[in-house]
Design an enzyme around this catalytic site. Sequence first.
Site, PDB file in Angstrom:
ATOM      1  N   ASP A 185       5.866 103.482 -65.907  1.00  0.00           N
ATOM      2  CA  ASP A 185       6.202 104.536 -64.953  1.00  0.00           C
ATOM      3  C   ASP A 185       5.106 105.599 -64.953  1.00  0.00           C
ATOM      4  OD1 ASP A 185       7.575 105.898 -63.084  1.00  0.00           O
ATOM      5  OD2 ASP A 185       9.199 106.564 -64.401  1.00  0.00           O
ATOM      6  N   CYS A 239      38.915 117.991 -33.464  1.00  0.00           N
ATOM      7  CA  CYS A 239      39.392 118.373 -32.132  1.00  0.00           C
ATOM      8  C   CYS A 239      40.876 118.102 -31.944  1.00  0.00           C
ATOM      9  CB  CYS A 239      38.597 117.646 -31.045  1.00  0.00           C
ATOM     10  SG  CYS A 239      38.932 115.885 -30.957  1.00  0.00           S
ATOM     11  N   SER A 288       2.333  97.347 -53.288  1.00  0.00           N
ATOM     12  CA  SER A 288       3.517  97.801 -53.999  1.00  0.00           C
ATOM     13  C   SER A 288       4.253  96.546 -54.485  1.00  0.00           C
ATOM     14  CB  SER A 288       4.344  98.602 -53.006  1.00  0.00           C
ATOM     15  OG  SER A 288       5.475  99.091 -53.623  1.00  0.00           O
ATOM     16  N   LEU A 289       5.420  96.695 -55.048  1.00  0.00           N
ATOM     17  CA  LEU A 289       6.182  95.530 -55.506  1.00  0.00           C
ATOM     18  C   LEU A 289       7.560  95.562 -54.878  1.00  0.00           C
ATOM     19  CD1 LEU A 289       5.381  95.681 -59.330  1.00  0.00           C
ATOM     20  CD2 LEU A 289       4.650  93.888 -57.747  1.00  0.00           C
ATOM     21  N   LYS A 311       7.188  97.432 -66.586  1.00  0.00           N
ATOM     22  CA  LYS A 311       6.725  98.178 -65.420  1.00  0.00           C
ATOM     23  C   LYS A 311       6.517  99.609 -65.904  1.00  0.00           C
ATOM     24  CE  LYS A 311       7.696  98.986 -60.560  1.00  0.00           C
ATOM     25  NZ  LYS A 311       7.376 100.405 -60.513  1.00  0.00           N
ATOM     26  N   LYS A 361      14.217  96.028 -61.823  1.00  0.00           N
ATOM     27  CA  LYS A 361      14.435  97.405 -62.243  1.00  0.00           C
ATOM     28  C   LYS A 361      15.598  97.513 -63.230  1.00  0.00           C
ATOM     29  CE  LYS A 361      11.591  99.987 -59.859  1.00  0.00           C
ATOM     30  NZ  LYS A 361      12.044 101.052 -59.126  1.00  0.00           N
ATOM     31  N   CYS A 392      42.100 113.634 -35.234  1.00  0.00           N
ATOM     32  CA  CYS A 392      40.730 114.036 -35.531  1.00  0.00           C
ATOM     33  C   CYS A 392      40.731 115.453 -36.104  1.00  0.00           C
ATOM     34  CB  CYS A 392      39.882 113.992 -34.256  1.00  0.00           C
ATOM     35  SG  CYS A 392      38.245 114.717 -34.492  1.00  0.00           S
ATOM     36  N   GLU A 429       6.243  91.500 -67.915  1.00  0.00           N
ATOM     37  CA  GLU A 429       5.639  92.635 -68.615  1.00  0.00           C
ATOM     38  C   GLU A 429       6.332  93.916 -68.197  1.00  0.00           C
ATOM     39  OE1 GLU A 429       2.296  91.525 -66.126  1.00  0.00           O
ATOM     40  OE2 GLU A 429       1.765  93.641 -66.004  1.00  0.00           O
ATOM     41  N   CYS A 480      37.998 108.974 -33.534  1.00  0.00           N
ATOM     42  CA  CYS A 480      38.538 110.031 -32.686  1.00  0.00           C
ATOM     43  C   CYS A 480      38.444 109.578 -31.228  1.00  0.00           C
ATOM     44  CB  CYS A 480      37.715 111.295 -32.895  1.00  0.00           C
ATOM     45  SG  CYS A 480      37.926 112.520 -31.592  1.00  0.00           S
ATOM     46  N   LYS A 509       5.305  87.926 -62.573  1.00  0.00           N
ATOM     47  CA  LYS A 509       4.240  87.444 -61.683  1.00  0.00           C
ATOM     48  C   LYS A 509       4.086  85.942 -61.864  1.00  0.00           C
ATOM     49  CE  LYS A 509       1.919  91.855 -62.333  1.00  0.00           C
ATOM     50  NZ  LYS A 509       0.913  92.612 -63.065  1.00  0.00           N
ATOM     51  N   ASP A 534      13.575 108.600 -59.265  1.00  0.00           N
ATOM     52  CA  ASP A 534      13.057 107.281 -58.903  1.00  0.00           C
ATOM     53  C   ASP A 534      14.192 106.367 -58.475  1.00  0.00           C
ATOM     54  OD1 ASP A 534      10.689 108.302 -59.584  1.00  0.00           O
ATOM     55  OD2 ASP A 534      10.316 107.003 -61.312  1.00  0.00           O
ATOM     56  N   ALA A 535      15.327 106.487 -59.188  1.00  0.00           N
ATOM     57  CA  ALA A 535      16.454 105.611 -58.853  1.00  0.00           C
ATOM     58  C   ALA A 535      16.929 105.899 -57.428  1.00  0.00           C
ATOM     59  CB  ALA A 535      17.589 105.831 -59.841  1.00  0.00           C
ATOM     60  N   ASP A 536      16.985 107.173 -57.062  1.00  0.00           N
ATOM     61  CA  ASP A 536      17.415 107.523 -55.697  1.00  0.00           C
ATOM     62  C   ASP A 536      16.435 106.990 -54.666  1.00  0.00           C
ATOM     63  OD1 ASP A 536      19.573 108.784 -56.517  1.00  0.00           O
ATOM     64  OD2 ASP A 536      18.755 110.801 -56.431  1.00  0.00           O
ATOM     65  N   TYR A 537      15.165 107.118 -55.007  1.00  0.00           N
ATOM     66  CA  TYR A 537      14.139 106.648 -54.088  1.00  0.00           C
ATOM     67  C   TYR A 537      14.307 105.139 -53.872  1.00  0.00           C
ATOM     68  CZ  TYR A 537       9.518 105.697 -52.186  1.00  0.00           C
ATOM     69  OH  TYR A 537       8.489 105.286 -51.380  1.00  0.00           O
ATOM     70  N   ASP A 538      14.512 104.432 -54.979  1.00  0.00           N
ATOM     71  CA  ASP A 538      14.700 102.982 -54.874  1.00  0.00           C
ATOM     72  C   ASP A 538      15.927 102.657 -54.043  1.00  0.00           C
ATOM     73  OD1 ASP A 538      12.493 102.466 -56.363  1.00  0.00           O
ATOM     74  OD2 ASP A 538      13.577 102.195 -58.246  1.00  0.00           O
ATOM     75  N   TYR A 579      -3.406  95.850 -65.590  1.00  0.00           N
ATOM     76  CA  TYR A 579      -2.484  94.732 -65.344  1.00  0.00           C
ATOM     77  C   TYR A 579      -2.841  93.911 -64.103  1.00  0.00           C
ATOM     78  CZ  TYR A 579      -0.359  98.484 -62.538  1.00  0.00           C
ATOM     79  OH  TYR A 579      -0.141  99.520 -61.675  1.00  0.00           O
ATOM     80  N   CYS A 593      35.391 116.402 -28.155  1.00  0.00           N
ATOM     81  CA  CYS A 593      35.373 116.590 -29.615  1.00  0.00           C
ATOM     82  C   CYS A 593      34.038 117.225 -30.000  1.00  0.00           C
ATOM     83  CB  CYS A 593      35.531 115.248 -30.317  1.00  0.00           C
ATOM     84  SG  CYS A 593      35.354 115.382 -32.111  1.00  0.00           S
TER      85      CYS A 593
HETATM   86  S1  IVH Z   1       1.426  94.774 -60.412  1.00  0.00           S
HETATM   87  C1  IVH Z   1      -0.136  93.421 -56.371  1.00  0.00           C
HETATM   88  N1  IVH Z   1       2.269  95.397 -62.808  1.00  0.00           N
HETATM   89  O1  IVH Z   1       4.466  99.660 -59.882  1.00  0.00           O
HETATM   90  C2  IVH Z   1       0.684  93.849 -57.533  1.00  0.00           C
HETATM   91  N2  IVH Z   1       2.434  97.046 -61.123  1.00  0.00           N
HETATM   92  O2  IVH Z   1       6.255  99.580 -57.654  1.00  0.00           O
HETATM   93  C3  IVH Z   1       0.322  95.163 -58.025  1.00  0.00           C
HETATM   94  N3  IVH Z   1       3.336  99.192 -61.894  1.00  0.00           N
HETATM   95  O3  IVH Z   1       1.986 100.032 -57.444  1.00  0.00           O
HETATM   96  C4  IVH Z   1       1.219  95.759 -58.987  1.00  0.00           C
HETATM   97  N4  IVH Z   1       3.593  98.614 -63.978  1.00  0.00           N
HETATM   98  O4  IVH Z   1       1.731 101.305 -59.702  1.00  0.00           O
HETATM   99  C5  IVH Z   1       2.111  95.825 -61.548  1.00  0.00           C
HETATM  100  N5  IVH Z   1       2.926  95.844 -64.984  1.00  0.00           N
HETATM  101  C6  IVH Z   1       2.767  96.245 -63.722  1.00  0.00           C
HETATM  102  C7  IVH Z   1       3.111  97.544 -63.333  1.00  0.00           C
HETATM  103  C8  IVH Z   1       2.940  97.904 -62.006  1.00  0.00           C
HETATM  104  C9  IVH Z   1       3.723  99.586 -63.099  1.00  0.00           C
HETATM  105  C10 IVH Z   1       3.384 100.037 -60.691  1.00  0.00           C
HETATM  106  C11 IVH Z   1       2.175  99.989 -59.826  1.00  0.00           C
HETATM  107  C12 IVH Z   1       2.675  99.486 -58.511  1.00  0.00           C
HETATM  108  C13 IVH Z   1       4.096  99.915 -58.568  1.00  0.00           C
HETATM  109  C14 IVH Z   1       4.956  99.147 -57.605  1.00  0.00           C
END
Ligand code: IVH
Length: 707
Positions: free
Chosen positions: A131, A433, A93-94, A129, A325, A430, A127, A448, A301, A44-48, A237, A454
């Site tokens: 996983d 070459c 998403s967030l 997050k 994060k 270089c 709150e 180069c 939020k 997940d960290a790499d993806y982020d 949530y 090259c």
């Molecule tokens: S709120 C419009 N609250 O994180 C806002 N998302 O990276 C909707 N997630 O798609 C998301 N815990 O799957 C919200 N306390 C939380 C969360 C949360 C996990 C996930 C959720 C979201 C993803 C975004």
Amino acid sequence: MAEQEIAVKDLSEADARVELERLATLLAEANTAYHTDDAPELSDADYDLLKRRNAEIEARFPTLKRADSPSDQVGAPVADGFTKVRHEVRMMSLSNAFEDADITSFDQSIRRYLGLSDTDPLAYTAEPKIDGLSLSLRYEQGKLVQAATRGDGAMGENVTANARTINDIPETLTGAPDILEVRGEVYMSHADFADLNARQQSRGAKTFANPRNAAAGSLRQLDANITKDRPLRFFAYSWGALSAPLADTQTGAIARLQELGFQTNPLTQRCDGPDDMIAHYKNIEGQRATLGYDIDGVVYKVDDLGYQSRLGFRSTTPRWAIAHKFPAELAWTRLESIDIQVGRTGALSPVARLTPVTVGGVVVSNATLHNEDYIAGRDANGVPIRGGKDIRVGDWVQVYRAGDVIPKVADVDLDKRPDDAQPYEFSKLCPECGSEAIREEGDAVRRCSGGLICPAQAVEKLKHFVSRAAFDIEGLGAKQVEQFYTDGWITEPADIFTLRDRYGSGLQQLKNREGWGEKSAQNLFDAIDEKRAIPLGRLIFSLGIRHVGEVVANLLARSYGTWVAFQDAIDAAQDTDGDAWAGLIGIDGIGTVVAKSLVNSFAQEAERASINRLVAHLEVQEAERPRTEGSPVAGKTVVFTGTLERMSRAEAKARAESLGAKVSGSVSAKTDLLVAGPGAGSKETKARDLGVQIIDEDGWFDLIEGA
Ligand code: IVH
């Protein structure tokens, strides 16, 4: 690879474009692996990190943002096997924050947007997050009628039967609005995950890499009886479609969901502002290890739901929420050697080869060393970095992953330096070459000077030539080009178009090569033929000229229309006192750096001959004109002035832009519409003089109503 390791701030526009393409591909693959196949290839960290780098590059080069930008995508398309469900309200998403300072700026930008002062009260919720994976539950007249995964945000998978097997998900609700979509996270506790894996193992079945995959794999079972045996849980949530509001605040809405029978997270708390939020983040981080389920950050939020609706959404994320994060990890390891890679524009990039080490769940054996100054322990201005410590082969180094895709070597432990370690001498030649590698004044990078002789540059140029935004020849990707180059079949772009003549009668020859059969060889020749007709913009971009990215290439194409006009103009622009030069830098979006780079490339004999050989095989098409969308202000230039009462300036601008308008700060002959609030002064006078249409704020809302 070399050029992909450059820090965002050092990327040229052309490099940025290539990098954005690479990130789009990587992220799309990662999305499919994660969401569709439940078999993640990246942590997940790499993806982020990838996503963040993508966003950083887009922020620096907004015009390069791709139509398929990963920033505009949520999740991945649905897998085969489940029916599809269109979400009545998109699942978002967030956006992410990594540092405390990001939270202060989040608060500041919200205040600006809403027109609040620094002292006006503005509360948030904080709150964990969770996983897991998000799920949308639709209740009609208090009955659960549908459960759907997020999918790509617009369309998810229908997993209703599976969701009904989860204890935390009520089948009926009393006192709920007639229509209520409850959203939340499906997850698995650590204890249940361990039990499940033990059971799987004893049965010789597949075990899961982590609780998130176990939860996703369990929910997305075509046979709901399997889901039933899996211990899934659900935290509510958020919500989607509603026939009546749940409350006035986020806190109130969550309390209401709890009353209706949903589990809500006990660590959810109302906070008065950034200090309070960060304190709660630390509190949650401190409890992370003992919670019994995985969390990867804290979500903030805006508490007031009226504010939430005014703030609204960007393409895939709400403006009123952010995920803070937990930090990426660090690790120490040995620097075994330093390799130099040569990129398309000749940039020499040092790469650290490391004794493999796990950082944030991923084994790392390569890291970037940026450039020669970085290795020597100074920045581009000669100011010491890392306290002036240089990096040597044999050193014990700290590897760090955050804010960048490629891991970095961040620090050196001098106490562990071997006695015989020597300062690293950056090559002046270089490595590919042998040409001289030159570092021009003001350039952090040594390049180069070999140009097309090259091999590294030639191959990288070919890869760029066949890339998606360039010629995009089906069946001829980076891997195939490399192979053809190594075998001497293709040494420059023009060779692609003579491949059939040279080897095609000998389709046989191609057919006999590794990976090619009669059909694929025939398809390749056909795919090449298809691209003999090419739009001018694509052609210009595909030449891989430094600083000439996709956007610049299209600007040039639109300005000059035909290849001949373009080529003549660039030739004539060698005279920087002449009209052609003035015309070139007069194009909106083309500066002297781009112009010089173009003129220089066209003036280089070998390069020019290679371009001419290529163009001889092509039929170059004129650039297409952009189309406008169906909103009342699409394509119009709008100016806001005076006091706006129903929205802040930022809000007005964002709304207008989301409707396809261009928002400008000043009135000119190009202005189509002036929205004037009370106290409008000189802009209104000027607009009147120019005959620009003028409306007030209410007129604006009437105009865009329903758009
Ligand atoms: S709120 C419009 N609250 O994180 C806002 N998302 O990276 C909707 N997630 O798609 C998301 N815990 O799957 C919200 N306390 C939380 C969360 C949360 C996990 C996930 C959720 C979201 C993803 C975004």
